[in-house]
Design a protein around this motif. Structure first.
Motif, PDB file in Angstrom:
ATOM      1  N   ALA A  22      10.399  79.350  31.609  1.00 19.74           N
ATOM      2  CA  ALA A  22      10.802  77.965  31.599  1.00 19.74           C
ATOM      3  C   ALA A  22      10.207  76.858  32.770  1.00 19.74           C
ATOM      4  N   PRO A  23      10.848  78.237  33.916  1.00 25.70           N
ATOM      5  CA  PRO A  23      10.480  77.793  35.150  1.00 25.70           C
ATOM      6  C   PRO A  23       8.773  77.030  35.596  1.00 25.70           C
ATOM      7  N   LEU A  24       8.128  77.885  35.066  1.00 32.11           N
ATOM      8  CA  LEU A  24       6.710  78.404  35.050  1.00 32.11           C
ATOM      9  C   LEU A  24       6.405  76.624  34.311  1.00 32.11           C
ATOM     10  N   LEU A  25       7.194  76.720  32.876  1.00 28.02           N
ATOM     11  CA  LEU A  25       6.290  75.301  31.818  1.00 28.02           C
ATOM     12  C   LEU A  25       6.991  73.967  32.495  1.00 28.02           C
ATOM     13  N   GLU A  26       8.261  73.703  33.543  1.00 25.02           N
ATOM     14  CA  GLU A  26       8.379  73.228  34.237  1.00 25.02           C
ATOM     15  C   GLU A  26       7.708  72.655  35.040  1.00 25.02           C
ATOM     16  N   LYS A  27       6.818  73.388  36.356  1.00 20.90           N
ATOM     17  CA  LYS A  27       6.005  72.938  36.816  1.00 20.90           C
ATOM     18  C   LYS A  27       5.239  72.383  36.118  1.00 20.90           C
ATOM     19  N   ASP A  28       4.529  72.699  34.759  1.00 20.67           N
ATOM     20  CA  ASP A  28       3.028  72.237  34.515  1.00 20.67           C
ATOM     21  C   ASP A  28       4.367  70.846  33.135  1.00 20.67           C
ATOM     22  N   THR A  31       9.943  70.820  30.319  1.00 25.53           N
ATOM     23  CA  THR A  31      11.508  71.388  30.142  1.00 25.53           C
ATOM     24  C   THR A  31      11.332  72.314  28.652  1.00 25.53           C
ATOM     25  N   SER A  32      12.595  73.284  29.412  1.00 25.27           N
ATOM     26  CA  SER A  32      12.649  73.733  27.553  1.00 25.27           C
ATOM     27  C   SER A  32      13.986  73.805  28.119  1.00 25.27           C
ATOM     28  N   THR A  33      14.773  74.253  26.471  1.00 26.07           N
ATOM     29  CA  THR A  33      16.561  73.957  26.312  1.00 26.07           C
ATOM     30  C   THR A  33      16.263  75.239  25.630  1.00 26.07           C
ATOM     31  N   HIS A  34      17.494  76.016  26.003  1.00 25.85           N
ATOM     32  CA  HIS A  34      17.494  77.219  24.878  1.00 25.85           C
ATOM     33  C   HIS A  34      19.441  76.516  24.044  1.00 25.85           C
ATOM     34  N   VAL A  35      19.128  76.397  22.599  1.00 25.39           N
ATOM     35  CA  VAL A  35      20.422  76.915  22.281  1.00 25.39           C
ATOM     36  C   VAL A  35      20.924  78.392  21.497  1.00 25.39           C
ATOM     37  N   ASP A  43      23.820  79.471  32.342  1.00 23.25           N
ATOM     38  CA  ASP A  43      22.728  78.739  32.821  1.00 23.25           C
ATOM     39  C   ASP A  43      22.821  76.868  32.239  1.00 23.25           C
ATOM     40  N   PRO A  44      21.936  76.248  32.982  1.00 15.75           N
ATOM     41  CA  PRO A  44      21.940  75.664  32.933  1.00 15.75           C
ATOM     42  C   PRO A  44      21.423  74.760  31.442  1.00 15.75           C
ATOM     43  N   ASN A  45      20.217  75.556  31.672  1.00 16.26           N
ATOM     44  CA  ASN A  45      19.417  75.310  30.494  1.00 16.26           C
ATOM     45  C   ASN A  45      19.196  75.873  29.027  1.00 16.26           C
ATOM     46  N   VAL A  46      20.579  76.839  29.425  1.00 18.63           N
ATOM     47  CA  VAL A  46      20.723  77.144  27.476  1.00 18.63           C
ATOM     48  C   VAL A  46      22.523  76.660  26.994  1.00 18.63           C
TER      49      VAL A  46
END
Length: 407
Positions: A22-28, A31-35, A43-46
């Motif tokens: 997710a952090p590497l995709l963010e640089k690209d 933005t990733s969110t996981h349910v 985890d703020p993205n979960v």
């Protein structure tokens, strides 16, 4: 762009479900969110299904499904998902492990109608009547029914495999999906399947962090576990799951002569599981852990990594071992010979053949120069084929193409 990932577990398997990248995709710019259904760490993205009522209803549905020998048809969590901000913001939905109580397959048509949807097929369950791995059975090609082994996970009490196959066919025909496989072995099954062969399919191998998984950590790792320079360390996952093939490996280890100074290093498994070997070899059992550095050090401390799975759709730990410069021994008949580039780099022996496995292990124990050669080739191959940044680039490109084509 925003990608919403749907999966059952949070930390276990995070290397497979996009959470680690997710952090590497963010640089690209992605933005990733996981349910997830089963969270285990803040985890703020979960995001989680945190309603006790939702979990109670789903547990009731699962009991009904088990009683009637059906799978992943009844739980209906989509309404809660659809009303979430994460779903509304999503440009693409990426499904992962959704057949373990997460929700109902009947939700796939509506999800994919509202959002461009991709599905990583982590194992063959999506194309069978009930099992995670069909082994030698080919009934998944003709609609299942008359199942030769209902005890295979996910097990059934009664043979409703043909019914489940028809349910899946009905659902998939009403869905708009693109499917992903990490190995050509899995991709070939998808393209042969009457259930999924008409969907666009993509081969995108998983990647590893080549700085974390690197040969340079070997000396420090052996010091951490107090392993001497003259010990030959055999690493394997001591998992109880039958398709991981541990029983075949234990039978092979019993054939090894006592003249060699061998250390058995294991991850997963219960403490004391290798007590019978303590009079023959030194045994270090690390047990189950989500600590990536501990896992890295276990691989780095090894001289040989053995993965005797009789069913495997990829085998990420084998790739991590190659990245650390370790030779890998596996069985034929799974994705592992392909993934490890056997016989040039990895060593593959006939499936379920403990005698052949013992011979391959002993050969590497007695030939350190071959261990080094295969380890060096494995590192080169992992750098070429399994760089994590390469995986990020490929999956990011797919997200953009899928979103653009749906617009």
């Amino acid at each position: 762009m925003n990608v919403l990932h749907l999966t059952h577990y949070q930390t276990p398997g995070r290397r497979f479900t996009g959470l680690d990248i997710a952090p590497l995709l963010e640089k690209d710019g992605i933005t990733s969110t996981h349910v997830v259904w089963q969270p285990d760490a803040p985890d703020p993205n979960v995001h989680v299904y945190d309603s006790p009522f939702t979990h109670q209803i789903t547990a009731m549905y699962q009991r009904i499904e088990e009683k009637h020998s059906i799978q992943s048809l009844l739980p209906q969590n989509f309404l809660e998902l659809q009303n979430s901000a994460a779903f509304r913001k999503a440009d693409v939905v990426h499904c992962h492990l959704i057949h373990t109580g997460y929700g109902s397959l009947y939700e796939l048509p509506e999800i994919s109608a509202l959002k461009p949807t991709v599905w990583t097929i982590h194992d063959p369950w999506a194309i069978t009547g009930h099992c995670i791995y069909p082994g030698d059975c080919t009934r998944w090609l003709t609609g299942c029914g008359h199942c030769p082994d209902l005890r295979q996970p996910l097990n059934m009490h009664n043979d409703h495999t043909a019914l489940m196959h028809r349910f899946k066919s009905y659902i998939y025909k009403r869905s708009r999906l693109q499917v992903i496989a990490a190995s050509n072995w899995m991709l070939d099954m998808i393209r042969r399947s009457p259930l999924l062969r008409d969907f666009p399919s993509h081969h995108i191998p998983f990647g590893v962090d080549l700085d974390t998984f690197s040969p340079e950590h070997a000396k420090q790792a052996r010091s951490r576990f107090e392993i001497s320079v003259d010990e030959v360390v055999l690493l394997f996952r001591n998992q109880p799951h039958g398709y991981k093939g541990v029983d075949y490996l234990l039978a092979a280890l019993r054939q090894l002569p006592r003249r060699h100074k061998i250390c058995l290093l294991t991850v997963d498994g219960l403490p004391g599981a290798l007590a019978d070997f303590s009079d023959r070899f030194r045994v270090i059992e690390l047990g189950w852990s989500n600590d990536q550095i501990l896992m890295r050090d276990a691989i780095s401390a090894a001289d040989v990594f053995i993965m005797p799975s009789i069913a495997e759709a990829f085998g990420l730990m084998a790739v991590e071992a190659m990245a650390c410069g370790k030779p890998v021994i596996c069985f034929d008949g799974t994705a592992l010979p392909e993934v490890t580039s056997a016989p040039h780099i990895g060593i593959a022996v006939p499936i379920r053949d403990s005698d052949a496995l013992a011979k391959a292990i002993l050969h590497l124990v007695e030939h350190p120069e071959e261990r080094q050669k295969r380890g060096n080739l494995g590192r080169e191959y992992a750098t070429l084929r399994y760089d994590r940044q390469q995986h990020v680039s490929r999956i990011g490109s797919l997200y953009r193409n899928v979103a653009a084509s749906s617009g």
